[in-house]
Design a protein around this motif. Structure first.
Motif, PDB file in Angstrom:
ATOM      1  N   MET A 188      -3.111 -27.366 -58.790  1.00 13.08           N
ATOM      2  CA  MET A 188      -2.276 -28.403 -57.987  1.00 13.08           C
ATOM      3  C   MET A 188      -0.779 -28.161 -58.307  1.00 13.08           C
ATOM      4  O   MET A 188      -0.473 -28.196 -59.452  1.00 13.08           O
ATOM      5  N   LEU A 189      -0.026 -28.266 -57.150  1.00 14.17           N
ATOM      6  CA  LEU A 189       1.418 -28.134 -57.476  1.00 14.17           C
ATOM      7  C   LEU A 189       1.901 -29.607 -56.974  1.00 14.17           C
ATOM      8  O   LEU A 189       1.593 -30.083 -55.813  1.00 14.17           O
ATOM      9  N   THR A 190       2.940 -29.998 -57.591  1.00 14.21           N
ATOM     10  CA  THR A 190       3.895 -31.165 -57.038  1.00 14.21           C
ATOM     11  C   THR A 190       4.958 -30.371 -56.114  1.00 14.21           C
ATOM     12  O   THR A 190       6.028 -29.704 -56.966  1.00 14.21           O
ATOM     13  N   THR A 191       5.104 -30.665 -54.852  1.00 14.02           N
ATOM     14  CA  THR A 191       6.033 -30.137 -54.157  1.00 14.02           C
ATOM     15  C   THR A 191       6.863 -31.218 -53.562  1.00 14.02           C
ATOM     16  O   THR A 191       6.363 -32.171 -53.103  1.00 14.02           O
ATOM     17  N   ILE A 192       8.090 -30.764 -53.201  1.00 15.15           N
ATOM     18  CA  ILE A 192       9.057 -31.479 -52.495  1.00 15.15           C
ATOM     19  C   ILE A 192       9.233 -30.658 -51.073  1.00 15.15           C
ATOM     20  O   ILE A 192       9.610 -29.548 -51.254  1.00 15.15           O
ATOM     21  N   GLY A 193       9.260 -31.032 -49.814  1.00 15.02           N
ATOM     22  CA  GLY A 193       9.530 -30.461 -48.736  1.00 15.02           C
ATOM     23  C   GLY A 193      10.920 -30.943 -48.146  1.00 15.02           C
ATOM     24  O   GLY A 193      10.909 -32.155 -48.136  1.00 15.02           O
ATOM     25  N   LEU A 194      11.627 -30.363 -47.442  1.00 14.58           N
ATOM     26  CA  LEU A 194      12.855 -30.618 -47.019  1.00 14.58           C
ATOM     27  C   LEU A 194      13.015 -30.035 -45.540  1.00 14.58           C
ATOM     28  O   LEU A 194      12.833 -28.726 -45.357  1.00 14.58           O
ATOM     29  N   MET A 195      13.335 -30.788 -44.398  1.00 11.76           N
ATOM     30  CA  MET A 195      13.203 -30.510 -43.147  1.00 11.76           C
ATOM     31  C   MET A 195      14.284 -31.057 -42.436  1.00 11.76           C
ATOM     32  O   MET A 195      14.669 -32.284 -42.552  1.00 11.76           O
ATOM     33  N   SER A 196      15.177 -30.146 -41.873  1.00 11.66           N
ATOM     34  CA  SER A 196      16.271 -30.699 -40.909  1.00 11.66           C
ATOM     35  C   SER A 196      16.088 -29.933 -39.618  1.00 11.66           C
ATOM     36  O   SER A 196      16.188 -28.877 -39.365  1.00 11.66           O
ATOM     37  N   GLY A 197      15.507 -30.890 -38.674  1.00 11.37           N
ATOM     38  CA  GLY A 197      15.075 -30.176 -37.433  1.00 11.37           C
ATOM     39  C   GLY A 197      16.124 -30.020 -36.301  1.00 11.37           C
ATOM     40  O   GLY A 197      17.300 -30.243 -36.715  1.00 11.37           O
ATOM     41  N   THR A 198      15.888 -29.527 -35.154  1.00  6.45           N
ATOM     42  CA  THR A 198      16.594 -29.334 -33.997  1.00  6.45           C
ATOM     43  C   THR A 198      17.401 -30.532 -33.388  1.00  6.45           C
ATOM     44  O   THR A 198      18.259 -30.464 -32.757  1.00  6.45           O
ATOM     45  N   SER A 199      16.825 -31.805 -33.873  1.00  7.78           N
ATOM     46  CA  SER A 199      17.547 -32.766 -33.369  1.00  7.78           C
ATOM     47  C   SER A 199      18.782 -33.159 -34.128  1.00  7.78           C
ATOM     48  O   SER A 199      19.557 -34.003 -33.594  1.00  7.78           O
ATOM     49  N   LEU A 200      18.940 -32.450 -35.418  1.00  9.78           N
ATOM     50  CA  LEU A 200      20.527 -32.794 -36.044  1.00  9.78           C
ATOM     51  C   LEU A 200      20.423 -33.917 -36.331  1.00  9.78           C
ATOM     52  O   LEU A 200      21.610 -34.626 -36.628  1.00  9.78           O
ATOM     53  N   ASP A 201      19.508 -34.880 -36.645  1.00  7.41           N
ATOM     54  CA  ASP A 201      19.680 -36.117 -36.985  1.00  7.41           C
ATOM     55  C   ASP A 201      19.700 -36.419 -38.517  1.00  7.41           C
ATOM     56  O   ASP A 201      20.663 -37.297 -38.915  1.00  7.41           O
ATOM     57  N   GLY A 202      19.136 -35.551 -39.484  1.00  7.65           N
ATOM     58  CA  GLY A 202      19.375 -35.675 -40.687  1.00  7.65           C
ATOM     59  C   GLY A 202      18.338 -34.849 -41.485  1.00  7.65           C
ATOM     60  O   GLY A 202      17.689 -34.109 -40.984  1.00  7.65           O
ATOM     61  N   VAL A 203      18.269 -35.036 -42.885  1.00 13.14           N
ATOM     62  CA  VAL A 203      17.248 -34.166 -43.690  1.00 13.14           C
ATOM     63  C   VAL A 203      16.091 -35.131 -43.875  1.00 13.14           C
ATOM     64  O   VAL A 203      16.210 -36.213 -44.494  1.00 13.14           O
ATOM     65  N   ASP A 204      14.980 -34.921 -43.753  1.00 11.11           N
ATOM     66  CA  ASP A 204      13.680 -35.591 -44.043  1.00 11.11           C
ATOM     67  C   ASP A 204      13.304 -34.789 -45.587  1.00 11.11           C
ATOM     68  O   ASP A 204      13.123 -33.628 -45.618  1.00 11.11           O
ATOM     69  N   VAL A 205      12.855 -35.776 -46.252  1.00 11.69           N
ATOM     70  CA  VAL A 205      12.325 -35.325 -47.569  1.00 11.69           C
ATOM     71  C   VAL A 205      10.859 -35.860 -47.937  1.00 11.69           C
ATOM     72  O   VAL A 205      10.715 -36.951 -47.605  1.00 11.69           O
ATOM     73  N   ALA A 206       9.946 -35.106 -48.341  1.00 13.63           N
ATOM     74  CA  ALA A 206       8.906 -35.726 -48.833  1.00 13.63           C
ATOM     75  C   ALA A 206       7.909 -35.083 -49.909  1.00 13.63           C
ATOM     76  O   ALA A 206       8.300 -33.751 -49.999  1.00 13.63           O
ATOM     77  N   LEU A 207       7.160 -35.652 -50.779  1.00 16.03           N
ATOM     78  CA  LEU A 207       6.682 -35.309 -51.953  1.00 16.03           C
ATOM     79  C   LEU A 207       5.072 -35.235 -51.387  1.00 16.03           C
ATOM     80  O   LEU A 207       4.653 -36.127 -51.192  1.00 16.03           O
ATOM     81  N   ILE A 208       4.556 -33.991 -51.731  1.00 14.52           N
ATOM     82  CA  ILE A 208       3.118 -33.934 -51.719  1.00 14.52           C
ATOM     83  C   ILE A 208       2.426 -33.367 -53.075  1.00 14.52           C
ATOM     84  O   ILE A 208       3.257 -32.491 -53.522  1.00 14.52           O
ATOM     85  N   GLU A 209       1.307 -33.607 -53.524  1.00 16.58           N
ATOM     86  CA  GLU A 209       0.434 -32.606 -54.420  1.00 16.58           C
ATOM     87  C   GLU A 209      -0.517 -31.884 -53.566  1.00 16.58           C
ATOM     88  O   GLU A 209      -1.207 -32.353 -52.903  1.00 16.58           O
ATOM     89  N   THR A 210      -0.463 -30.447 -53.824  1.00 17.69           N
ATOM     90  CA  THR A 210      -1.386 -29.543 -53.063  1.00 17.69           C
ATOM     91  C   THR A 210      -1.673 -28.313 -53.720  1.00 17.69           C
ATOM     92  O   THR A 210      -0.850 -27.906 -54.541  1.00 17.69           O
ATOM     93  N   ASP A 211      -2.585 -27.627 -53.532  1.00 17.60           N
ATOM     94  CA  ASP A 211      -2.896 -26.277 -53.977  1.00 17.60           C
ATOM     95  C   ASP A 211      -2.489 -25.227 -52.949  1.00 17.60           C
ATOM     96  O   ASP A 211      -2.691 -24.156 -52.897  1.00 17.60           O
ATOM     97  N   GLY A 212      -1.895 -25.723 -51.609  1.00 14.94           N
ATOM     98  CA  GLY A 212      -1.694 -24.877 -50.641  1.00 14.94           C
ATOM     99  C   GLY A 212      -2.815 -24.875 -49.665  1.00 14.94           C
ATOM    100  O   GLY A 212      -2.896 -24.189 -48.636  1.00 14.94           O
TER     101      GLY A 212
END
Ligand SMILES: Nc1ncnc2c1ncn2[C@@H]1O[C@H](COP(=O)(O)OP(=O)(O)O)[C@@H](O)[C@H]1O
Ligand SMILES: [Mg+2]
Length: 367
Positions: free
Chosen positions: A2-26
């Motif tokens: 298992m890995l602890t990951t942080i994902g970062l997304m800035s989409g086409t709406s140009l609203d801002g940066v979303d941040v989220a943590l999940i634990e996953t093995d992929g």
């Protein structure tokens, strides 16, 4: 493992940066962690809009002429700030994070030219946040002839597996552009962009009212959709193409509404997004039984109502009603994709992006 990951997304709406943590093995999602959001300031958003306009002429993916260099610095800085305030708020040490999945900001998406450009300096980000960063998720797919989008389907599949409901089901993500993932049992995964999401509506609202979006769909709720205009817009050849297919944010920017009140215009553009999503149904192997709506568009109640009307008798639920987070799904997806990239698992498939063979991807920048 298992890995602890942080994902970062800035989409086409140009609203801002979303941040989220999940634990996953992929493969599976072990646990959802907290999520966060770092909006762009008006000034930053202005530079990003200009960068999108100038990027139309980019000859290759590493070039950063004109305003693109400044836009890239803004994207890198905003993401570094997003991670540090997220860590501070949730008391997470950098050593506790195995990998950050950094999507970057798409400024040009032209798979027909084998070109997709996400700006953001991953090496600088890794050094600033002291965590390994995976980036350039879409590049290998596009280089191999894929559409380079959408990339959330493998994550939607992992989410759907935990529900164990009878298929087929569709997850629709309404960001600047809308995309769907069609899931039927363990083996069938089909995905594509379906057309406009919020971007045309956001641009219209900004022009007419100065507001950045139609909060909860209240403006659209007061207007009447021009169904004849929607039907004409749907004659665009994109809508008749079978999946996989993808879009650039500005592919439909030429669709103009003439002489409409803010309410009628908002209703009409909201109806176009809903109708374009419903238009995918005859292009799928079976009629979906259930739909889950995610992305910022899930907060637009008029959008969700119009989807219900057009997709009945299938059920339409907002992601949050299932215990998922409509706002965080895409950021979670890029943490999940980073874990998959680390393990060399596929990020995209022939039926999700049209890539000839299942394709892994992502590049690592170390602190
Ligand atoms: N409360 C809300 N009511 C209506 N629409 C909303 C609301 N919050 C966000 N949105 C819409 O969602 C968009 C952001 O969605 P998001 O999923 O972040 O898209 P992207 O991935 O393109 O950045 C906003 O630009 C806006 O159109
Ligand atoms: Mg966003």
């Amino acid at each position: 493992m298992m890995l602890t990951t942080i994902g970062l997304m800035s989409g086409t709406s140009l609203d801002g940066v979303d941040v989220a943590l999940i634990e996953t093995d992929g493969k599976r999602i072990q646990a959802f962690g907290p999520s966060g959001y770092r909006p762009y300031t008006e000034r930053e958003r202005g530079v990003l809009r200009q960068a999108l306009a100038e990027a139309v002429h980019l000859p290759e993916r590493d070039a950063r002429p004109g305003v693109l260099a400044e836009a890239e610095r803004i994207v890198t800085l905003a993401h570094a700030e997003a991670v540090s305030s997220f860590r501070a708020q949730n008391r997470i040490a950098c050593e506790d994070i195995d990998i950050v999945g950094f999507h970057g900001q798409t400024v040009l998406h032209r798979p027909d030219r084998r070109l997709t450009v996400q700006i953001g300096d991953a090496a600088a980000l890794a050094k600033t946040i002291h965590i390994p960063v995976m980036y350039d998720f879409r590049a290998a797919d596009v280089a191999a002839g894929g559409q380079g989008a959408p990339f959330v389907p493998v994550y939607h599949r992992a989410l759907a597996q935990s529900l164990q409901r009878e298929g087929p089901m569709v997850v629709v993500n309404i960001g600047g552009v809308s995309n769907i993932t069609y899931i039927d049992g363990a083996d069938t995964l089909i995905a594509c962009d379906t057309g406009p999401g919020n971007a045309l509506l956001d641009d219209f609202m900004f022009r007419m009212t100065g507001q950045r979006f139609d909060c909860e769909g209240r403006m659209a709720a007061q207007g009447a959709a021009d169904e004849a205009w929607v039907a004409r817009a749907l004659e665009h050849p994109f809508f008749a193409l079978p999946p996989p297919k993808s879009l650039d944010r500005n592919d439909f920017a030429s669709l103009t509404l003439h002489e409409k009140s803010p309410a009628d215009g908002a209703a009409t553009l909201t109806a176009l997004t809903a109708a374009a999503i419903a238009r995918i149904v005859p292009l799928l192997p079976k009629v979906p039984r259930s739909w889950v709506v995610a992305g910022g568009g899930a907060r637009n109640l008029t959008m969700v109502r119009m989807l219900r009307e057009r997709l009945a008798p299938a059920t339409v639920e907002a992601a949050d009603a299932l215990g998922w987070s409509a706002d965080a799904i895409e950021a979670q997806a890029f943490g999940f994709l980073a874990a998959r990239g680390l393990k060399g698992l596929p990020l995209s498939y022939p039926a999700t992006t049209g890539v000839p063979i299942p394709m892994t991807g992502g590049v690592i920048a170390r602190p």
